[in-house]
Write an enzyme that holds these catalytic residues in place. Structure first.
Site, short mmCIF file in Angstrom:
data_model
loop_
_atom_site.label_atom_id
_atom_site.label_comp_id
_atom_site.label_asym_id
_atom_site.label_seq_id
_atom_site.Cartn_x
_atom_site.Cartn_y
_atom_site.Cartn_z
N GLY A 119 32.83 35.40 33.98
CA GLY A 119 32.08 34.36 33.30
C GLY A 119 32.26 32.99 33.94
CB SER A 154 26.51 45.18 35.96
OG SER A 154 25.09 45.18 36.04
CG ASP A 190 24.96 38.14 37.32
OD1 ASP A 190 24.01 37.85 38.09
OD2 ASP A 190 24.87 39.09 36.52
CG ASP A 209 30.85 43.05 36.89
OD1 ASP A 209 32.04 42.76 36.64
OD2 ASP A 209 29.89 42.31 36.58
CG ASP A 236 35.63 45.30 30.08
OD1 ASP A 236 36.63 45.24 29.32
OD2 ASP A 236 34.68 44.50 30.01
CD GLU A 250 37.80 41.40 30.38
OE1 GLU A 250 37.06 41.69 31.33
OE2 GLU A 250 37.42 40.80 29.36
P1 13P Z 1 28.53 34.57 34.69
O1 13P Z 1 27.58 34.99 33.62
O2 13P Z 1 29.26 33.34 34.33
O3 13P Z 1 27.85 34.44 36.02
O4 13P Z 1 29.65 35.73 34.84
C1 13P Z 1 29.42 36.87 35.61
C2 13P Z 1 30.47 37.90 35.41
O5 13P Z 1 31.53 37.68 34.87
C3 13P Z 1 30.17 39.24 35.93
O6 13P Z 1 31.17 40.16 35.59
O1 G3H Z 2 29.20 40.53 33.26
C1 G3H Z 2 27.98 40.54 33.26
C2 G3H Z 2 27.19 40.38 34.52
O2 G3H Z 2 26.56 39.13 34.52
C3 G3H Z 2 26.24 41.51 34.69
O3 G3H Z 2 25.14 41.36 33.87
O4 G3H Z 2 25.04 43.59 32.78
O5 G3H Z 2 23.04 42.07 32.78
O6 G3H Z 2 23.79 43.20 34.90
P1 G3H Z 2 24.20 42.64 33.55
ZN ZN Z 3 32.14 39.80 33.74
#
Ligand code: 13P
Ligand code: G3H
Ligand code: ZN
Length: 323
Positions: A226, A50, A270, A82, A104, A136
């Site tokens: 998610g 991310s 995540d 991500d 995104d 998305e």
């Molecule tokens: P979670 O918070 O459910 O693990 O989702 C992670 C995610 O979508 C990262 O892009």
């Molecule tokens: O989509 C979110 C992921 O869980 C990444 O989280 O932006 O805190 O690294 P972060």
């Molecule tokens: Zn996500």
């Protein structure tokens, strides 16, 4: 084997009725835990980074660690951005060796989302080797980076939009909103019922939307963000060892397993890794108050993350023995 893009991986997953796990990486122990688990399960895997991870660890460290994992395991691994926020961030990752990016622009109006996504697709597909692009449509509740969408303010994907969006952008996969959300608090307690043990049971995902989307896009890979399940055993370990997580609740694994058998080819996880790492470290610290060597307590966190990833691959994604 070098890093790969998602093209062939998703085609096989779609036809085989399973999904690839996309796990977020922020440090070496997380990269090791995910890829060692994937290796033991003979599973392809996506390591995703991310904007927050790039800020925390620096892109070059993350890329080199993922390259090390490829060399160590010999697995087909995708290095994926991500939630790329704009064209510049996607370009930076494409130029820096990522094999897949997500743009995104889901918070933007439809036409603007198409315009930004198409620009990223043109750049990524012209790159040699070809970089795949996830886009998305629809917005998820929860927190990702600095963006917070309140429960109730999320918007489900409209199936009637997806054909035009995919045709005009040329994206390789599409993340849709069917009721999942980011973080460890996916549903408010008042949205849930409680079972006989007092455990919160969330409302079901909107499989009707998923089915309508896949009818309109036959053979096209769908992505679920998610998708952590917030295993209550890890929440319990955290709370018994000095933590305080109240009413954390995730998406039931059975529903994710069902989605993986349909058009969903990528499932993002995540929060479940964060919970496992925290449970391992808290448990170790409480049991060993005299320890101060990070290898001891972070090592226990890594062990729990690896256990979680193996469980997901076998019981949720179904991607074991798919190499
Ligand atoms: P979670 O918070 O459910 O693990 O989702 C992670 C995610 O979508 C990262 O892009
Ligand atoms: O989509 C979110 C992921 O869980 C990444 O989280 O932006 O805190 O690294 P972060
Ligand atoms: Zn996500």
């Amino acid at each position: 084997m070098p890093l790969v893009n998602t093209k062939e991986m998703f085609a096989k997953a779609y036809n085989g009725g399973y999904a690839i796990g996309a796990f977020n990486c922020n440090n070496m122990e997380i990269v090791q835990a995910i890829t060692e688990a994937a290796k033991e399960c003979n599973s392809p895997v996506i390591l995703q980074v991310s904007a927050g991870a790039r800020k925390y660890a620096k892109p070059v460290y993350l890329r080199k660690m993922v390259e090390a994992a490829v060399e160590d395991t010999g697995l087909p691994i995708v290095l994926h951005l991500d939630h790329g926020a704009d064209f510049e961030m996607c370009k930076d990752c494409i130029d820096g060796g990522f094999t897949s990016v997500m743009i995104d622009a889901s918070s933007k109006p439809f036409e603007e989302n198409i315009e930004i996504t198409r620009k990223v697709v043109e750049y990524a597909h012209a790159h040699k080797p070809y970089v795949t692009v996830e886009a998305e449509l629809g917005t998820l509740a929860g927190i990702e980076d600095d963006v917070k969408v309140e429960h109730g303010a999320e918007s489900y994907t409209k199936p009637e939009d997806v054909e035009e969006f995919v045709r005009r952008t040329g994206c390789d996969s599409l993340a849709i909103a069917i009721g999942t959300s980011h973080g460890a608090y996916k549903f408010k307690p008042e949205q849930c019922t409680r079972d006989e043990n007092g455990v919160l049971c969330p409302p079901p995902l909107r499989f009707d939307i998923l089915e309508e989307v896949s009818k309109r896009l036959p053979g096209f890979p769908i992505v679920l963000h998610g998708s952590s399940s917030v295993n209550q055993e890890y929440v319990k370990i955290i709370n018994e060892n000095g933590g305080s997580l109240k009413d954390a609740v995730g998406v039931p694994e059975k529903q994710l397993r069902h989605a993986a058998q349909l058009a969903v080819c990528k499932i993002n996880i995540d929060s479940d890794l964060r919970l496992a790492m925290t449970a391992g470290i808290r448990e170790h610290m409480k049991a060993n108050p005299d320890h101060f060597d990070p290898r001891q307590y972070v090592g226990d966190g890594r062990k729990y993350v690896k256990e979680v990833v193996k469980h997901k691959i076998i019981e949720v994604l179904g991607s074991n023995d798919k190499i």
